[in-house]
Structures are given as structure tokens and as C-alpha cells.
Motif scaffolding. Sequence first.
Motif, PDB file in Angstrom:
ATOM      1  N   CYS A  89       0.751  -1.052  -0.050  1.00 50.72           N
ATOM      2  CA  CYS A  89       0.047   0.057   0.079  1.00 50.72           C
ATOM      3  C   CYS A  89       0.932   1.136  -0.067  1.00 50.72           C
ATOM      4  O   CYS A  89       1.722   1.306   0.790  1.00 50.72           O
ATOM      5  CB  CYS A  89      -1.004   0.080   1.252  1.00 50.72           C
ATOM      6  N   GLY A  91      -0.583   4.494  -0.195  1.00 50.23           N
ATOM      7  CA  GLY A  91      -1.523   5.500   0.252  1.00 50.23           C
ATOM      8  C   GLY A  91      -0.637   6.523   1.251  1.00 50.23           C
ATOM      9  O   GLY A  91       0.615   5.900   1.856  1.00 50.23           O
ATOM     10  N   CYS A  94       0.445   5.001   4.802  1.00 47.79           N
ATOM     11  CA  CYS A  94       1.351   4.085   4.414  1.00 47.79           C
ATOM     12  C   CYS A  94       2.706   4.701   4.068  1.00 47.79           C
ATOM     13  O   CYS A  94       4.084   4.451   4.420  1.00 47.79           O
ATOM     14  CB  CYS A  94       1.195   2.792   3.867  1.00 47.79           C
ATOM     15  N   CYS A 130      -4.057   3.137  -0.584  1.00 48.85           N
ATOM     16  CA  CYS A 130      -5.004   3.020   0.436  1.00 48.85           C
ATOM     17  C   CYS A 130      -5.727   1.785   0.700  1.00 48.85           C
ATOM     18  O   CYS A 130      -6.598   1.713  -0.469  1.00 48.85           O
ATOM     19  CB  CYS A 130      -5.768   4.133   0.957  1.00 48.85           C
ATOM     20  N   VAL A 131      -5.411   0.689   1.046  1.00 42.50           N
ATOM     21  CA  VAL A 131      -6.399  -0.481   1.321  1.00 42.50           C
ATOM     22  C   VAL A 131      -7.351  -0.470   2.473  1.00 42.50           C
ATOM     23  O   VAL A 131      -7.810  -1.392   2.961  1.00 42.50           O
ATOM     24  CB  VAL A 131      -5.615  -1.757   1.337  1.00 42.50           C
ATOM     25  N   ALA A 133      -6.587   0.308   5.650  1.00 38.78           N
ATOM     26  CA  ALA A 133      -6.290  -0.387   6.886  1.00 38.78           C
ATOM     27  C   ALA A 133      -4.962   0.523   7.570  1.00 38.78           C
ATOM     28  O   ALA A 133      -4.032   0.113   8.088  1.00 38.78           O
ATOM     29  CB  ALA A 133      -5.650  -1.871   6.952  1.00 38.78           C
ATOM     30  N   CYS A 134      -5.475   1.845   7.551  1.00 41.82           N
ATOM     31  CA  CYS A 134      -4.387   2.750   7.948  1.00 41.82           C
ATOM     32  C   CYS A 134      -3.814   2.729   9.418  1.00 41.82           C
ATOM     33  O   CYS A 134      -2.656   3.163   9.532  1.00 41.82           O
ATOM     34  CB  CYS A 134      -4.811   4.424   7.578  1.00 41.82           C
TER      35      CYS A 134
HETATM   36  S1  FES Z   1      -2.643   4.192   3.398  1.00 41.06           S
HETATM   37 FE1  FES Z   1      -2.119   2.299   3.768  1.00 41.06          FE
HETATM   38  S2  FES Z   1      -4.038   1.482   4.597  1.00 41.06           S
HETATM   39 FE2  FES Z   1      -4.471   3.506   4.240  1.00 41.06          FE
END
Ligand code: FES
Length: 164
Positions: A89, A91, A94, A130-131, A133-134
Motif C-alpha cells: 500500500c 497510500g 503508509c 490505501c487499502v 487499514a491505515c
Molecule cells: S494508506 Fe495504507 S492502508 Fe491506508
Amino acid sequence: MPVYPMPPLPSADKRWKIVNGTMRRHGFARHALIETLHTVQTSFGYLDDESIRFVAKSLRVPLSQAYGVVTFYHYFSLKPPGEHTCTVCTGTACYIKGADRLVAYAERHLQIKEGDTTPDGKISLMTARCVGACGRAPVAIFDGELMGDTTAAKLQEQFERWTV
Ligand code: FES
């Protein structure tokens, strides 16, 4: 949630929740088609008949339209990737916790670029935005199993398990 009956997720694979999340963010509107197919591509590494049908049905777009999009853009692949898929991830949450270093590590270790599959067809390396699970960032998904607090050592361990 939409008022019409939703198709069930194709399987318990957590990646379907990510796909569903993309559609939910757009209120299951038809204009989410490309972005949702994109999420399937980044999560699974390719699109198959089942996933295209699931997305088309969920967004109430004709199957022919969904297939039209997939075959029109070269970005989409209808071919299965490697035997195993590692999705890192990238996002914001992450990224802040070093996802870019994890991707760089995986690329070095596997000697491939993100989006590619090792020449022996064993492992595909993907990234996702973004999966969902931030709180467990940085996150990686190994064949649908989510791992939180990912480190380079944990990636290495998993890659070794897959290649023995
Ligand atoms: S940014 Fe990786 S899970 Fe939200």
C-alpha cells in the motif's frame, strides 16, 4: 449503500473489500467504473471474467461496457500475474511510515519493477492506494492476506516462503 440488491463478493479474499471500498466511495455510481477496474487491477494484478462481471453488476453497467473499457486501455491486463502477488500500500498513511522504502526493497530483492512479475512467474509486485487499514500502516497484502507494520525483513521472509 445502493437500494438495489448487490451481488455477493466473489470470495472471502480481502482484496474484494478494497474493490468494494472504491465503489462505496463513489456511492456505487456508474462513473466509478474505470477507477473500480483500476482497483481490481492493482489489487489482483489482472482482471478476469468474474471480477469484470462483479464490478459491472455492482455498478449496474452493461457487461459489454465493462469489457469495452478493459480491452480499450492497455493498462488493464486480462492475463493472470505470477503465482503469488505482493501488494504494497502506498497510500498517504503508509507512505508516511515508509511504504516507498518497502517498494524499493521489494524491487531490489525480486529484481523487478513494481507492476511486474518475476521471470519465473512466481511473484508479482503491485502497489495500491490505501487499502483501508491505515491504523496498521505500513501495510502489505500477500495473496489477499493483509499484514500490518510491514518491514523489509517481513517482506523478505514472505518472499522466501514463496520461492522455496
Ligand atoms: S494508506 Fe495504507 S492502508 Fe491506508
